[in-house]
Design a protein around this motif. Structure first.
Motif, PDB file in Angstrom:
ATOM      1  N   ALA A 506       0.823  -1.210   0.000  1.00  0.00           N
ATOM      2  CA  ALA A 506       0.000   0.000   0.000  1.00  0.00           C
ATOM      3  C   ALA A 506       0.859   1.262   0.000  1.00  0.00           C
ATOM      4  O   ALA A 506       0.446   2.306   0.503  1.00  0.00           O
ATOM      5  N   GLU A 507       2.060   1.156  -0.577  1.00  0.00           N
ATOM      6  CA  GLU A 507       2.931   2.320  -0.624  1.00  0.00           C
ATOM      7  C   GLU A 507       2.487   3.293  -1.716  1.00  0.00           C
ATOM      8  O   GLU A 507       1.912   2.896  -2.729  1.00  0.00           O
ATOM      9  N   THR A 522      -3.850   8.512   0.839  1.00  0.00           N
ATOM     10  CA  THR A 522      -3.449   8.000  -0.485  1.00  0.00           C
ATOM     11  C   THR A 522      -4.010   6.625  -0.822  1.00  0.00           C
ATOM     12  O   THR A 522      -3.740   6.099  -1.905  1.00  0.00           O
ATOM     13  N   TYR A 523      -4.780   6.030   0.072  1.00  0.00           N
ATOM     14  CA  TYR A 523      -5.146   4.626  -0.091  1.00  0.00           C
ATOM     15  C   TYR A 523      -6.124   4.377  -1.249  1.00  0.00           C
ATOM     16  O   TYR A 523      -6.245   3.248  -1.727  1.00  0.00           O
ATOM     17  N   TYR A 524      -6.814   5.411  -1.703  1.00  0.00           N
ATOM     18  CA  TYR A 524      -7.732   5.255  -2.835  1.00  0.00           C
ATOM     19  C   TYR A 524      -7.233   5.975  -4.083  1.00  0.00           C
ATOM     20  O   TYR A 524      -8.002   6.229  -5.012  1.00  0.00           O
ATOM     21  N   ASP A 525      -5.961   6.340  -4.120  1.00  0.00           N
ATOM     22  CA  ASP A 525      -5.396   7.016  -5.294  1.00  0.00           C
ATOM     23  C   ASP A 525      -5.407   6.088  -6.511  1.00  0.00           C
ATOM     24  O   ASP A 525      -5.133   4.883  -6.400  1.00  0.00           O
ATOM     25  N   HIS A 526      -5.707   6.657  -7.688  1.00  0.00           N
ATOM     26  CA  HIS A 526      -5.654   5.890  -8.933  1.00  0.00           C
ATOM     27  C   HIS A 526      -4.243   5.337  -9.167  1.00  0.00           C
ATOM     28  O   HIS A 526      -3.240   5.981  -8.826  1.00  0.00           O
ATOM     29  N   SER A 528      -2.532   3.116  -7.774  1.00  0.00           N
ATOM     30  CA  SER A 528      -1.707   2.932  -6.582  1.00  0.00           C
ATOM     31  C   SER A 528      -1.762   1.472  -6.139  1.00  0.00           C
ATOM     32  O   SER A 528      -2.691   0.729  -6.484  1.00  0.00           O
ATOM     33  N   GLU A 529      -0.770   1.072  -5.371  1.00  0.00           N
ATOM     34  CA  GLU A 529      -0.724  -0.305  -4.872  1.00  0.00           C
ATOM     35  C   GLU A 529      -1.939  -0.609  -3.994  1.00  0.00           C
ATOM     36  O   GLU A 529      -2.554  -1.680  -4.104  1.00  0.00           O
ATOM     37  N   SER A 530      -2.288   0.340  -3.157  1.00  0.00           N
ATOM     38  CA  SER A 530      -3.401   0.117  -2.242  1.00  0.00           C
ATOM     39  C   SER A 530      -4.710  -0.085  -2.999  1.00  0.00           C
ATOM     40  O   SER A 530      -5.454  -1.043  -2.739  1.00  0.00           O
ATOM     41  N   LEU A 531      -5.022   0.809  -3.934  1.00  0.00           N
ATOM     42  CA  LEU A 531      -6.275   0.706  -4.673  1.00  0.00           C
ATOM     43  C   LEU A 531      -6.320  -0.578  -5.501  1.00  0.00           C
ATOM     44  O   LEU A 531      -7.367  -1.226  -5.598  1.00  0.00           O
ATOM     45  N   TYR A 532      -5.172  -0.961  -6.075  1.00  0.00           N
ATOM     46  CA  TYR A 532      -5.126  -2.209  -6.843  1.00  0.00           C
ATOM     47  C   TYR A 532      -5.511  -3.390  -5.948  1.00  0.00           C
ATOM     48  O   TYR A 532      -6.358  -4.223  -6.309  1.00  0.00           O
ATOM     49  N   ASN A 533      -4.901  -3.485  -4.797  1.00  0.00           N
ATOM     50  CA  ASN A 533      -5.159  -4.621  -3.916  1.00  0.00           C
ATOM     51  C   ASN A 533      -6.565  -4.586  -3.323  1.00  0.00           C
ATOM     52  O   ASN A 533      -7.204  -5.633  -3.168  1.00  0.00           O
ATOM     53  N   LEU A 534      -7.064  -3.407  -3.012  1.00  0.00           N
ATOM     54  CA  LEU A 534      -8.444  -3.317  -2.541  1.00  0.00           C
ATOM     55  C   LEU A 534      -9.409  -3.802  -3.619  1.00  0.00           C
ATOM     56  O   LEU A 534     -10.413  -4.467  -3.314  1.00  0.00           O
ATOM     57  N   GLY A 535      -9.114  -3.497  -4.868  1.00  0.00           N
ATOM     58  CA  GLY A 535      -9.947  -3.990  -5.962  1.00  0.00           C
ATOM     59  C   GLY A 535      -9.969  -5.504  -6.042  1.00  0.00           C
ATOM     60  O   GLY A 535     -10.996  -6.126  -6.308  1.00  0.00           O
ATOM     61  N   ARG A 536      -8.809  -6.134  -5.776  1.00  0.00           N
ATOM     62  CA  ARG A 536      -8.735  -7.596  -5.812  1.00  0.00           C
ATOM     63  C   ARG A 536      -9.528  -8.204  -4.650  1.00  0.00           C
ATOM     64  O   ARG A 536     -10.170  -9.246  -4.798  1.00  0.00           O
ATOM     65  N   ILE A 537      -9.464  -7.547  -3.502  1.00  0.00           N
ATOM     66  CA  ILE A 537     -10.204  -8.035  -2.334  1.00  0.00           C
ATOM     67  C   ILE A 537     -11.707  -7.927  -2.582  1.00  0.00           C
ATOM     68  O   ILE A 537     -12.462  -8.859  -2.307  1.00  0.00           O
ATOM     69  N   VAL A 538     -12.146  -6.795  -3.120  1.00  0.00           N
ATOM     70  CA  VAL A 538     -13.563  -6.609  -3.424  1.00  0.00           C
ATOM     71  C   VAL A 538     -14.026  -7.620  -4.467  1.00  0.00           C
ATOM     72  O   VAL A 538     -15.132  -8.171  -4.376  1.00  0.00           O
TER      73      VAL A 538
END
Length: 580
Positions: A506-507, A522-526, A528-538
C-alpha cells in the motif's frame, strides 16, 4: 302404639363450579381494546395517507387512493366491532366473577344443610327410646331440612339459568363480530402498508418480507407517503431507499433554497442546506460515472440521507452500481473529521474502488458504497479520536446497516467492508462485537484494531482480514505493537506480525523519506498499490492480492516496518494498475 320416627329428606346435589377465569377474560377484553385502538389509529393513518398533496398522480394513484380510503373505513368498522366484543367480554368477566361468588355461597349453604342432615340422621338412629316431644322436634327438623333443600334446589336452578344466559350473550357477541371477505382484504392491505410506520422495533428481515408482500402500487405509495421511513429502512431494497431519499433531498433543496432567497434561513438550516447540496453534487458525479469495461453508466444510489443527524454533521451513504443485484459489494467506512459535507470527495473514492474492482477483476458486477452512518471524531486532537467510544457506537450501527443490506437482496453478494483510519477501528468493533455479516474486511491506515487481539477475533475469519499500511503514514503509529502501548487505547496495529492478518502492499509512489500525514489519504489514489489490492479483495480474488511483510516488534527498539525501504510502484500491471 308408638308413632314412627321422622323421614330424613335426601340431599340436593350441588351444581359444578362454572368454568372460566374472570381475570383472564378481563385481560382478553383489554387486549381487544388495544387492538381496537390500533385499528382506530390505522384508520386515522389511512385517512392521512390518502392525500399525498398532488405529489403522485395517475391511474396507479387513483387505484391506491380508492383502496386506502376503503381500508380506512374498514379499520374504523373493525375498531367498532372489536370495541363491542371487548365490552361484551368485559361484561362477561364481571358476570362470571359474580357467578363464582354466588356458587361459593350455594356450596356453603349446601354444606350447612348436609351437616344438619348428618346430625339429624344420627339423632333419628337413636330415637327408639325418645319421648313424644323429642319425636315432634325431630319431625320439625326434618321438615325444615326438606324446605332448605328445596330452596337450595330452586336457587341452583335460577343460578344455572343466569350462567347459561351470560354464556349465550357472549357467544352471540362473538358470532356477530365476524368480518366479511371484502373487509378482511382491505384490512390486510392497510396492515401491509402501515406496518412500517408502527413504533415497535422491526428487524431488517421482517421489513424485507413486508416490502416483498406489497404490490407495485403499494410500494410507490409507501415511498410517496413515508419517504423518511423508507429511505432509512434497513432491509428495504436500495432502489426503494434511493427513490425515497431523493424525494427528501429534493424537498430540502426546494424549501431551504427558498428560505435562503428570502433571507430567513437559520444557522441550523444553512448547515442542512449545505449537506443537501453536497449530496446532490455527489449524486451527480455517481450518476455520470462510466463503467471502465462496459462503457455504461451504472448509476448512483442515495442509500441513506439524514442531513440533521449528529448536530448537523449528518448521516449519508451513497453508492455507484446496483446494490440490489451486484455480485461484489464494497462498503467504505471513513474516519476522523468526516462529515456529510465531504460526501463528493468520498463519492470519488467509491468510484475509484469500483473502477479498480472492475478493471482488474473477473468481469463480475460491482457496487461500491461510501457509508457515513456514525458520528466521527471532530479532529486529530479531539479526545474522541484517541478513545474508543465513537468506534464502539459506530460498530453497532455499521453491523446493523450491513444486516439491512443483506436482508434487502434476493440473492447473496460477496461483501467487503473497508475501514479507513478511525473507521478501521469502528469496523473492528463491528466485526468482533456485533458479528459483522461481511465476507471480508480490509483495514487501511489503521490507528488500532479496537477490541481485537488477533485477526481470529473477527467474525469473517482471519483468512479474510486484510490490512493496508503506507509506511510513511504516521496514523499507523497510534496502534499498539509488542512492548509499546499507546495511551489512547485504540488497539493493536493490525499490520503487525502478532495480529495475523494478510498485509498487502500500500505504498504511495509519491511518498518522501519521512512520515507525512498527507500519506494517510493516499489509499484510494488511482494507479496505486493500495487501490489495486483493494480492488482484488472486493472482487473476491485473494490470490491476486500482492502481499507485504508484516511490521514487527524489536524488543530492543521501536517496531520495524519492512516496507519502509521498498521502492513503491505506480501504474504497474498486476501490482498497481487500476484504470485505462
Amino acid at each position: 302404639m308408638r308413632a314412627a320416627g321422622p323421614q330424613v329428606p335426601g340431599p340436593a346435589p350441588l351444581l359444578p363450579e362454572p368454568d372460566g377465569d374472570p381475570g383472564r377474560c378481563e385481560q382478553v377484553a383489554a387486549d381487544l381494546g388495544h387492538q381496537a385502538d390500533r385499528c382506530e389509529s390505522a384508520a386515522e393513518t389511512a385517512t392521512r395517507l390518502s392525500d399525498l398533496g398532488g405529489s403522485w398522480i395517475g391511474l396507479a394513484f387513483l387505484t391506491y387512493r380508492q383502496r386506502i380510503t376503503d381500508a380506512a373505513h374498514a379499520h374504523a368498522g373493525a375498531a367498532q366491532v372489536l370495541r363491542g366484543v371487548a365490552d361484551a367480554v368485559e361484561a362477561f368477566a364481571g358476570q362470571r366473577r359474580a357467578h363464582l361468588a354466588e356458587w361459593q355461597e350455594l356450596a356453603e349453604s349446601g354444606a350447612s344443610l348436609d351437616a344438619l342432615r348428618a346430625q339429624l340422621m344420627e339423632d333419628v338412629a337413636v330415637s327408639d327410646q325418645a319421648g313424644d316431644d323429642e319425636l315432634d322436634d325431630l319431625r320439625v327438623r326434618a321438615t325444615t331440612l326438606g324446605a332448605g333443600y328445596a330452596g337450595l334446589a330452586a336457587a341452583q336452578a335460577a343460578f344455572e339459568q343466569r350462567v347459561a344466559e351470560s354464556e349465550a350473550d357472549l357467544a352471540a357477541a362473538l358470532e356477530a363480530a365476524d368480518f366479511d371477505d371484502e373487509r378482511g382484504q382491505e384490512l390486510s392491505f392497510l396492515a401491509r402498508l402501515v406496518d412500517l410506520a408502527l413504533p415497535e422495533p422491526v428487524s431488517p428481515q421482517a421489513r424485507a418480507d413486508w416490502w416483498r408482500d406489497l404490490s407495485p402500487a403499494e410500494r410507490q405509495a409507501a415511498i410517496e407517503a413515508m419517504p423518511e421511513l423508507v429511505g432509512s429502512g434497513d432491509g428495504l431494497p436500495a432502489a426503494a431507499r434511493d427513490a425515497a431519499n431523493r424525494l427528501l433531498l429534493e424537498r430540502d433543496l426546494e424549501a431551504l433554497s427558498a428560505k435562503e432567497r428570502q433571507g430567513t434561513l437559520t444557522g441550523a438550516e444553512a448547515t442542512t442546506l449545505a449537506n443537501a447540496r453536497a449530496t446532490l453534487q455527489a449524486l451527480a458525479q455517481l450518476d455520470d460515472f462510466t463503467d471502465p469495461l462496459s462503457g455504461d453508466k451504472p448509476g448512483g444510489t442515495l442509500w441513506l440521507y439524514d442531513p440533521d443527524a449528529f448536530s448537523g454533521d449528518g448521516r449519508v451513504a451513497v453508492a455507484v452500481g446496483d446494490l440490489d443485484t451486484a455480485a461484489d459489494v464494497a462498503v467504505q467506512v471513513p474516519g476522523i473529521t468526516t462529515e456529510m459535507s465531504d460526501v463528493p470527495g468520498y463519492a470519488t473514492k467509491a468510484e475509484a474502488l469500483y473502477e479498480s474492482a472492475r478493471y482488474g477483476g473477473d468481469g463480475s458486477s460491482v457496487a461500491s458504497m461510501f457509508w457515513l452512518g456514525y458520528d466521527t471524531p471532530e479532529g486529530a486532537l479531539d479526545i474522541d479520536t484517541i478513545t474508543r467510544g465513537r468506534a464502539e457506537d459506530g460498530g453497532a450501527r455499521l453491523a446493523d446497516a450491513i444486516d439491512g443490506l443483506r436482508a434487502s437482496r434476493e440473492d447473496t453478494a460477496h461483501l467487503t467492508v473497508i475501514g479507513h483510519s478511525y473507521g478501521s477501528t469502528t469496523t473492528s468493533y463491528a466485526a468482533t462485537e456485533h458479528d459483522l455479516a461481511a465476507d471480508g474486511v480490509a483495514l487501511v491506515g489503521s490507528p488500532g484494531a479496537g477490541p481485537a487481539t488477533t485477526a481470529d477475533d473477527f467474525s469473517v475469519g482471519a483468512e479474510n482480514v486484510y490490512v493496508g499500511r503506507n509506511s510513511r503514514d504516521p496514523v499507523a503509529l497510534f496502534g499498539d505493537e509488542g512492548w509499546y502501548h499507546n495511551p489512547g487505547g485504540l488497539g493493536i496495529d493490525p499490520s503487525s506480525d502478532d495480529f495475523g492478518a494478510t498485509r498487502f502492499e500500500a505504498e504511495s509512489s509519491g511518498r518522501g523519506w519521512t512520515y507525512d500525514f498527507g500519506q494517510h489519504s493516499t489509499y484510494y489514489d488511482h494507479d496505486s498499490e493500495s487501490l489495486y489490492n483493494l480492488g482484488r479483495i472486493v472482487d473476491g480474488d485473494p490470490k491476486s492480492v500482492v502481499e507485504a511483510d508484516h511490521s514487527y516488534d524489536r524488543w530492543w527498539g521501536p517496531a520495524k516496518d519492512p516496507e519502509f525501504g521498498r521502492d513503491p510502484t505506480g501504474d504497474v500491471p498486476g501490482r498497481s494498475d487500476t484504470q485505462d
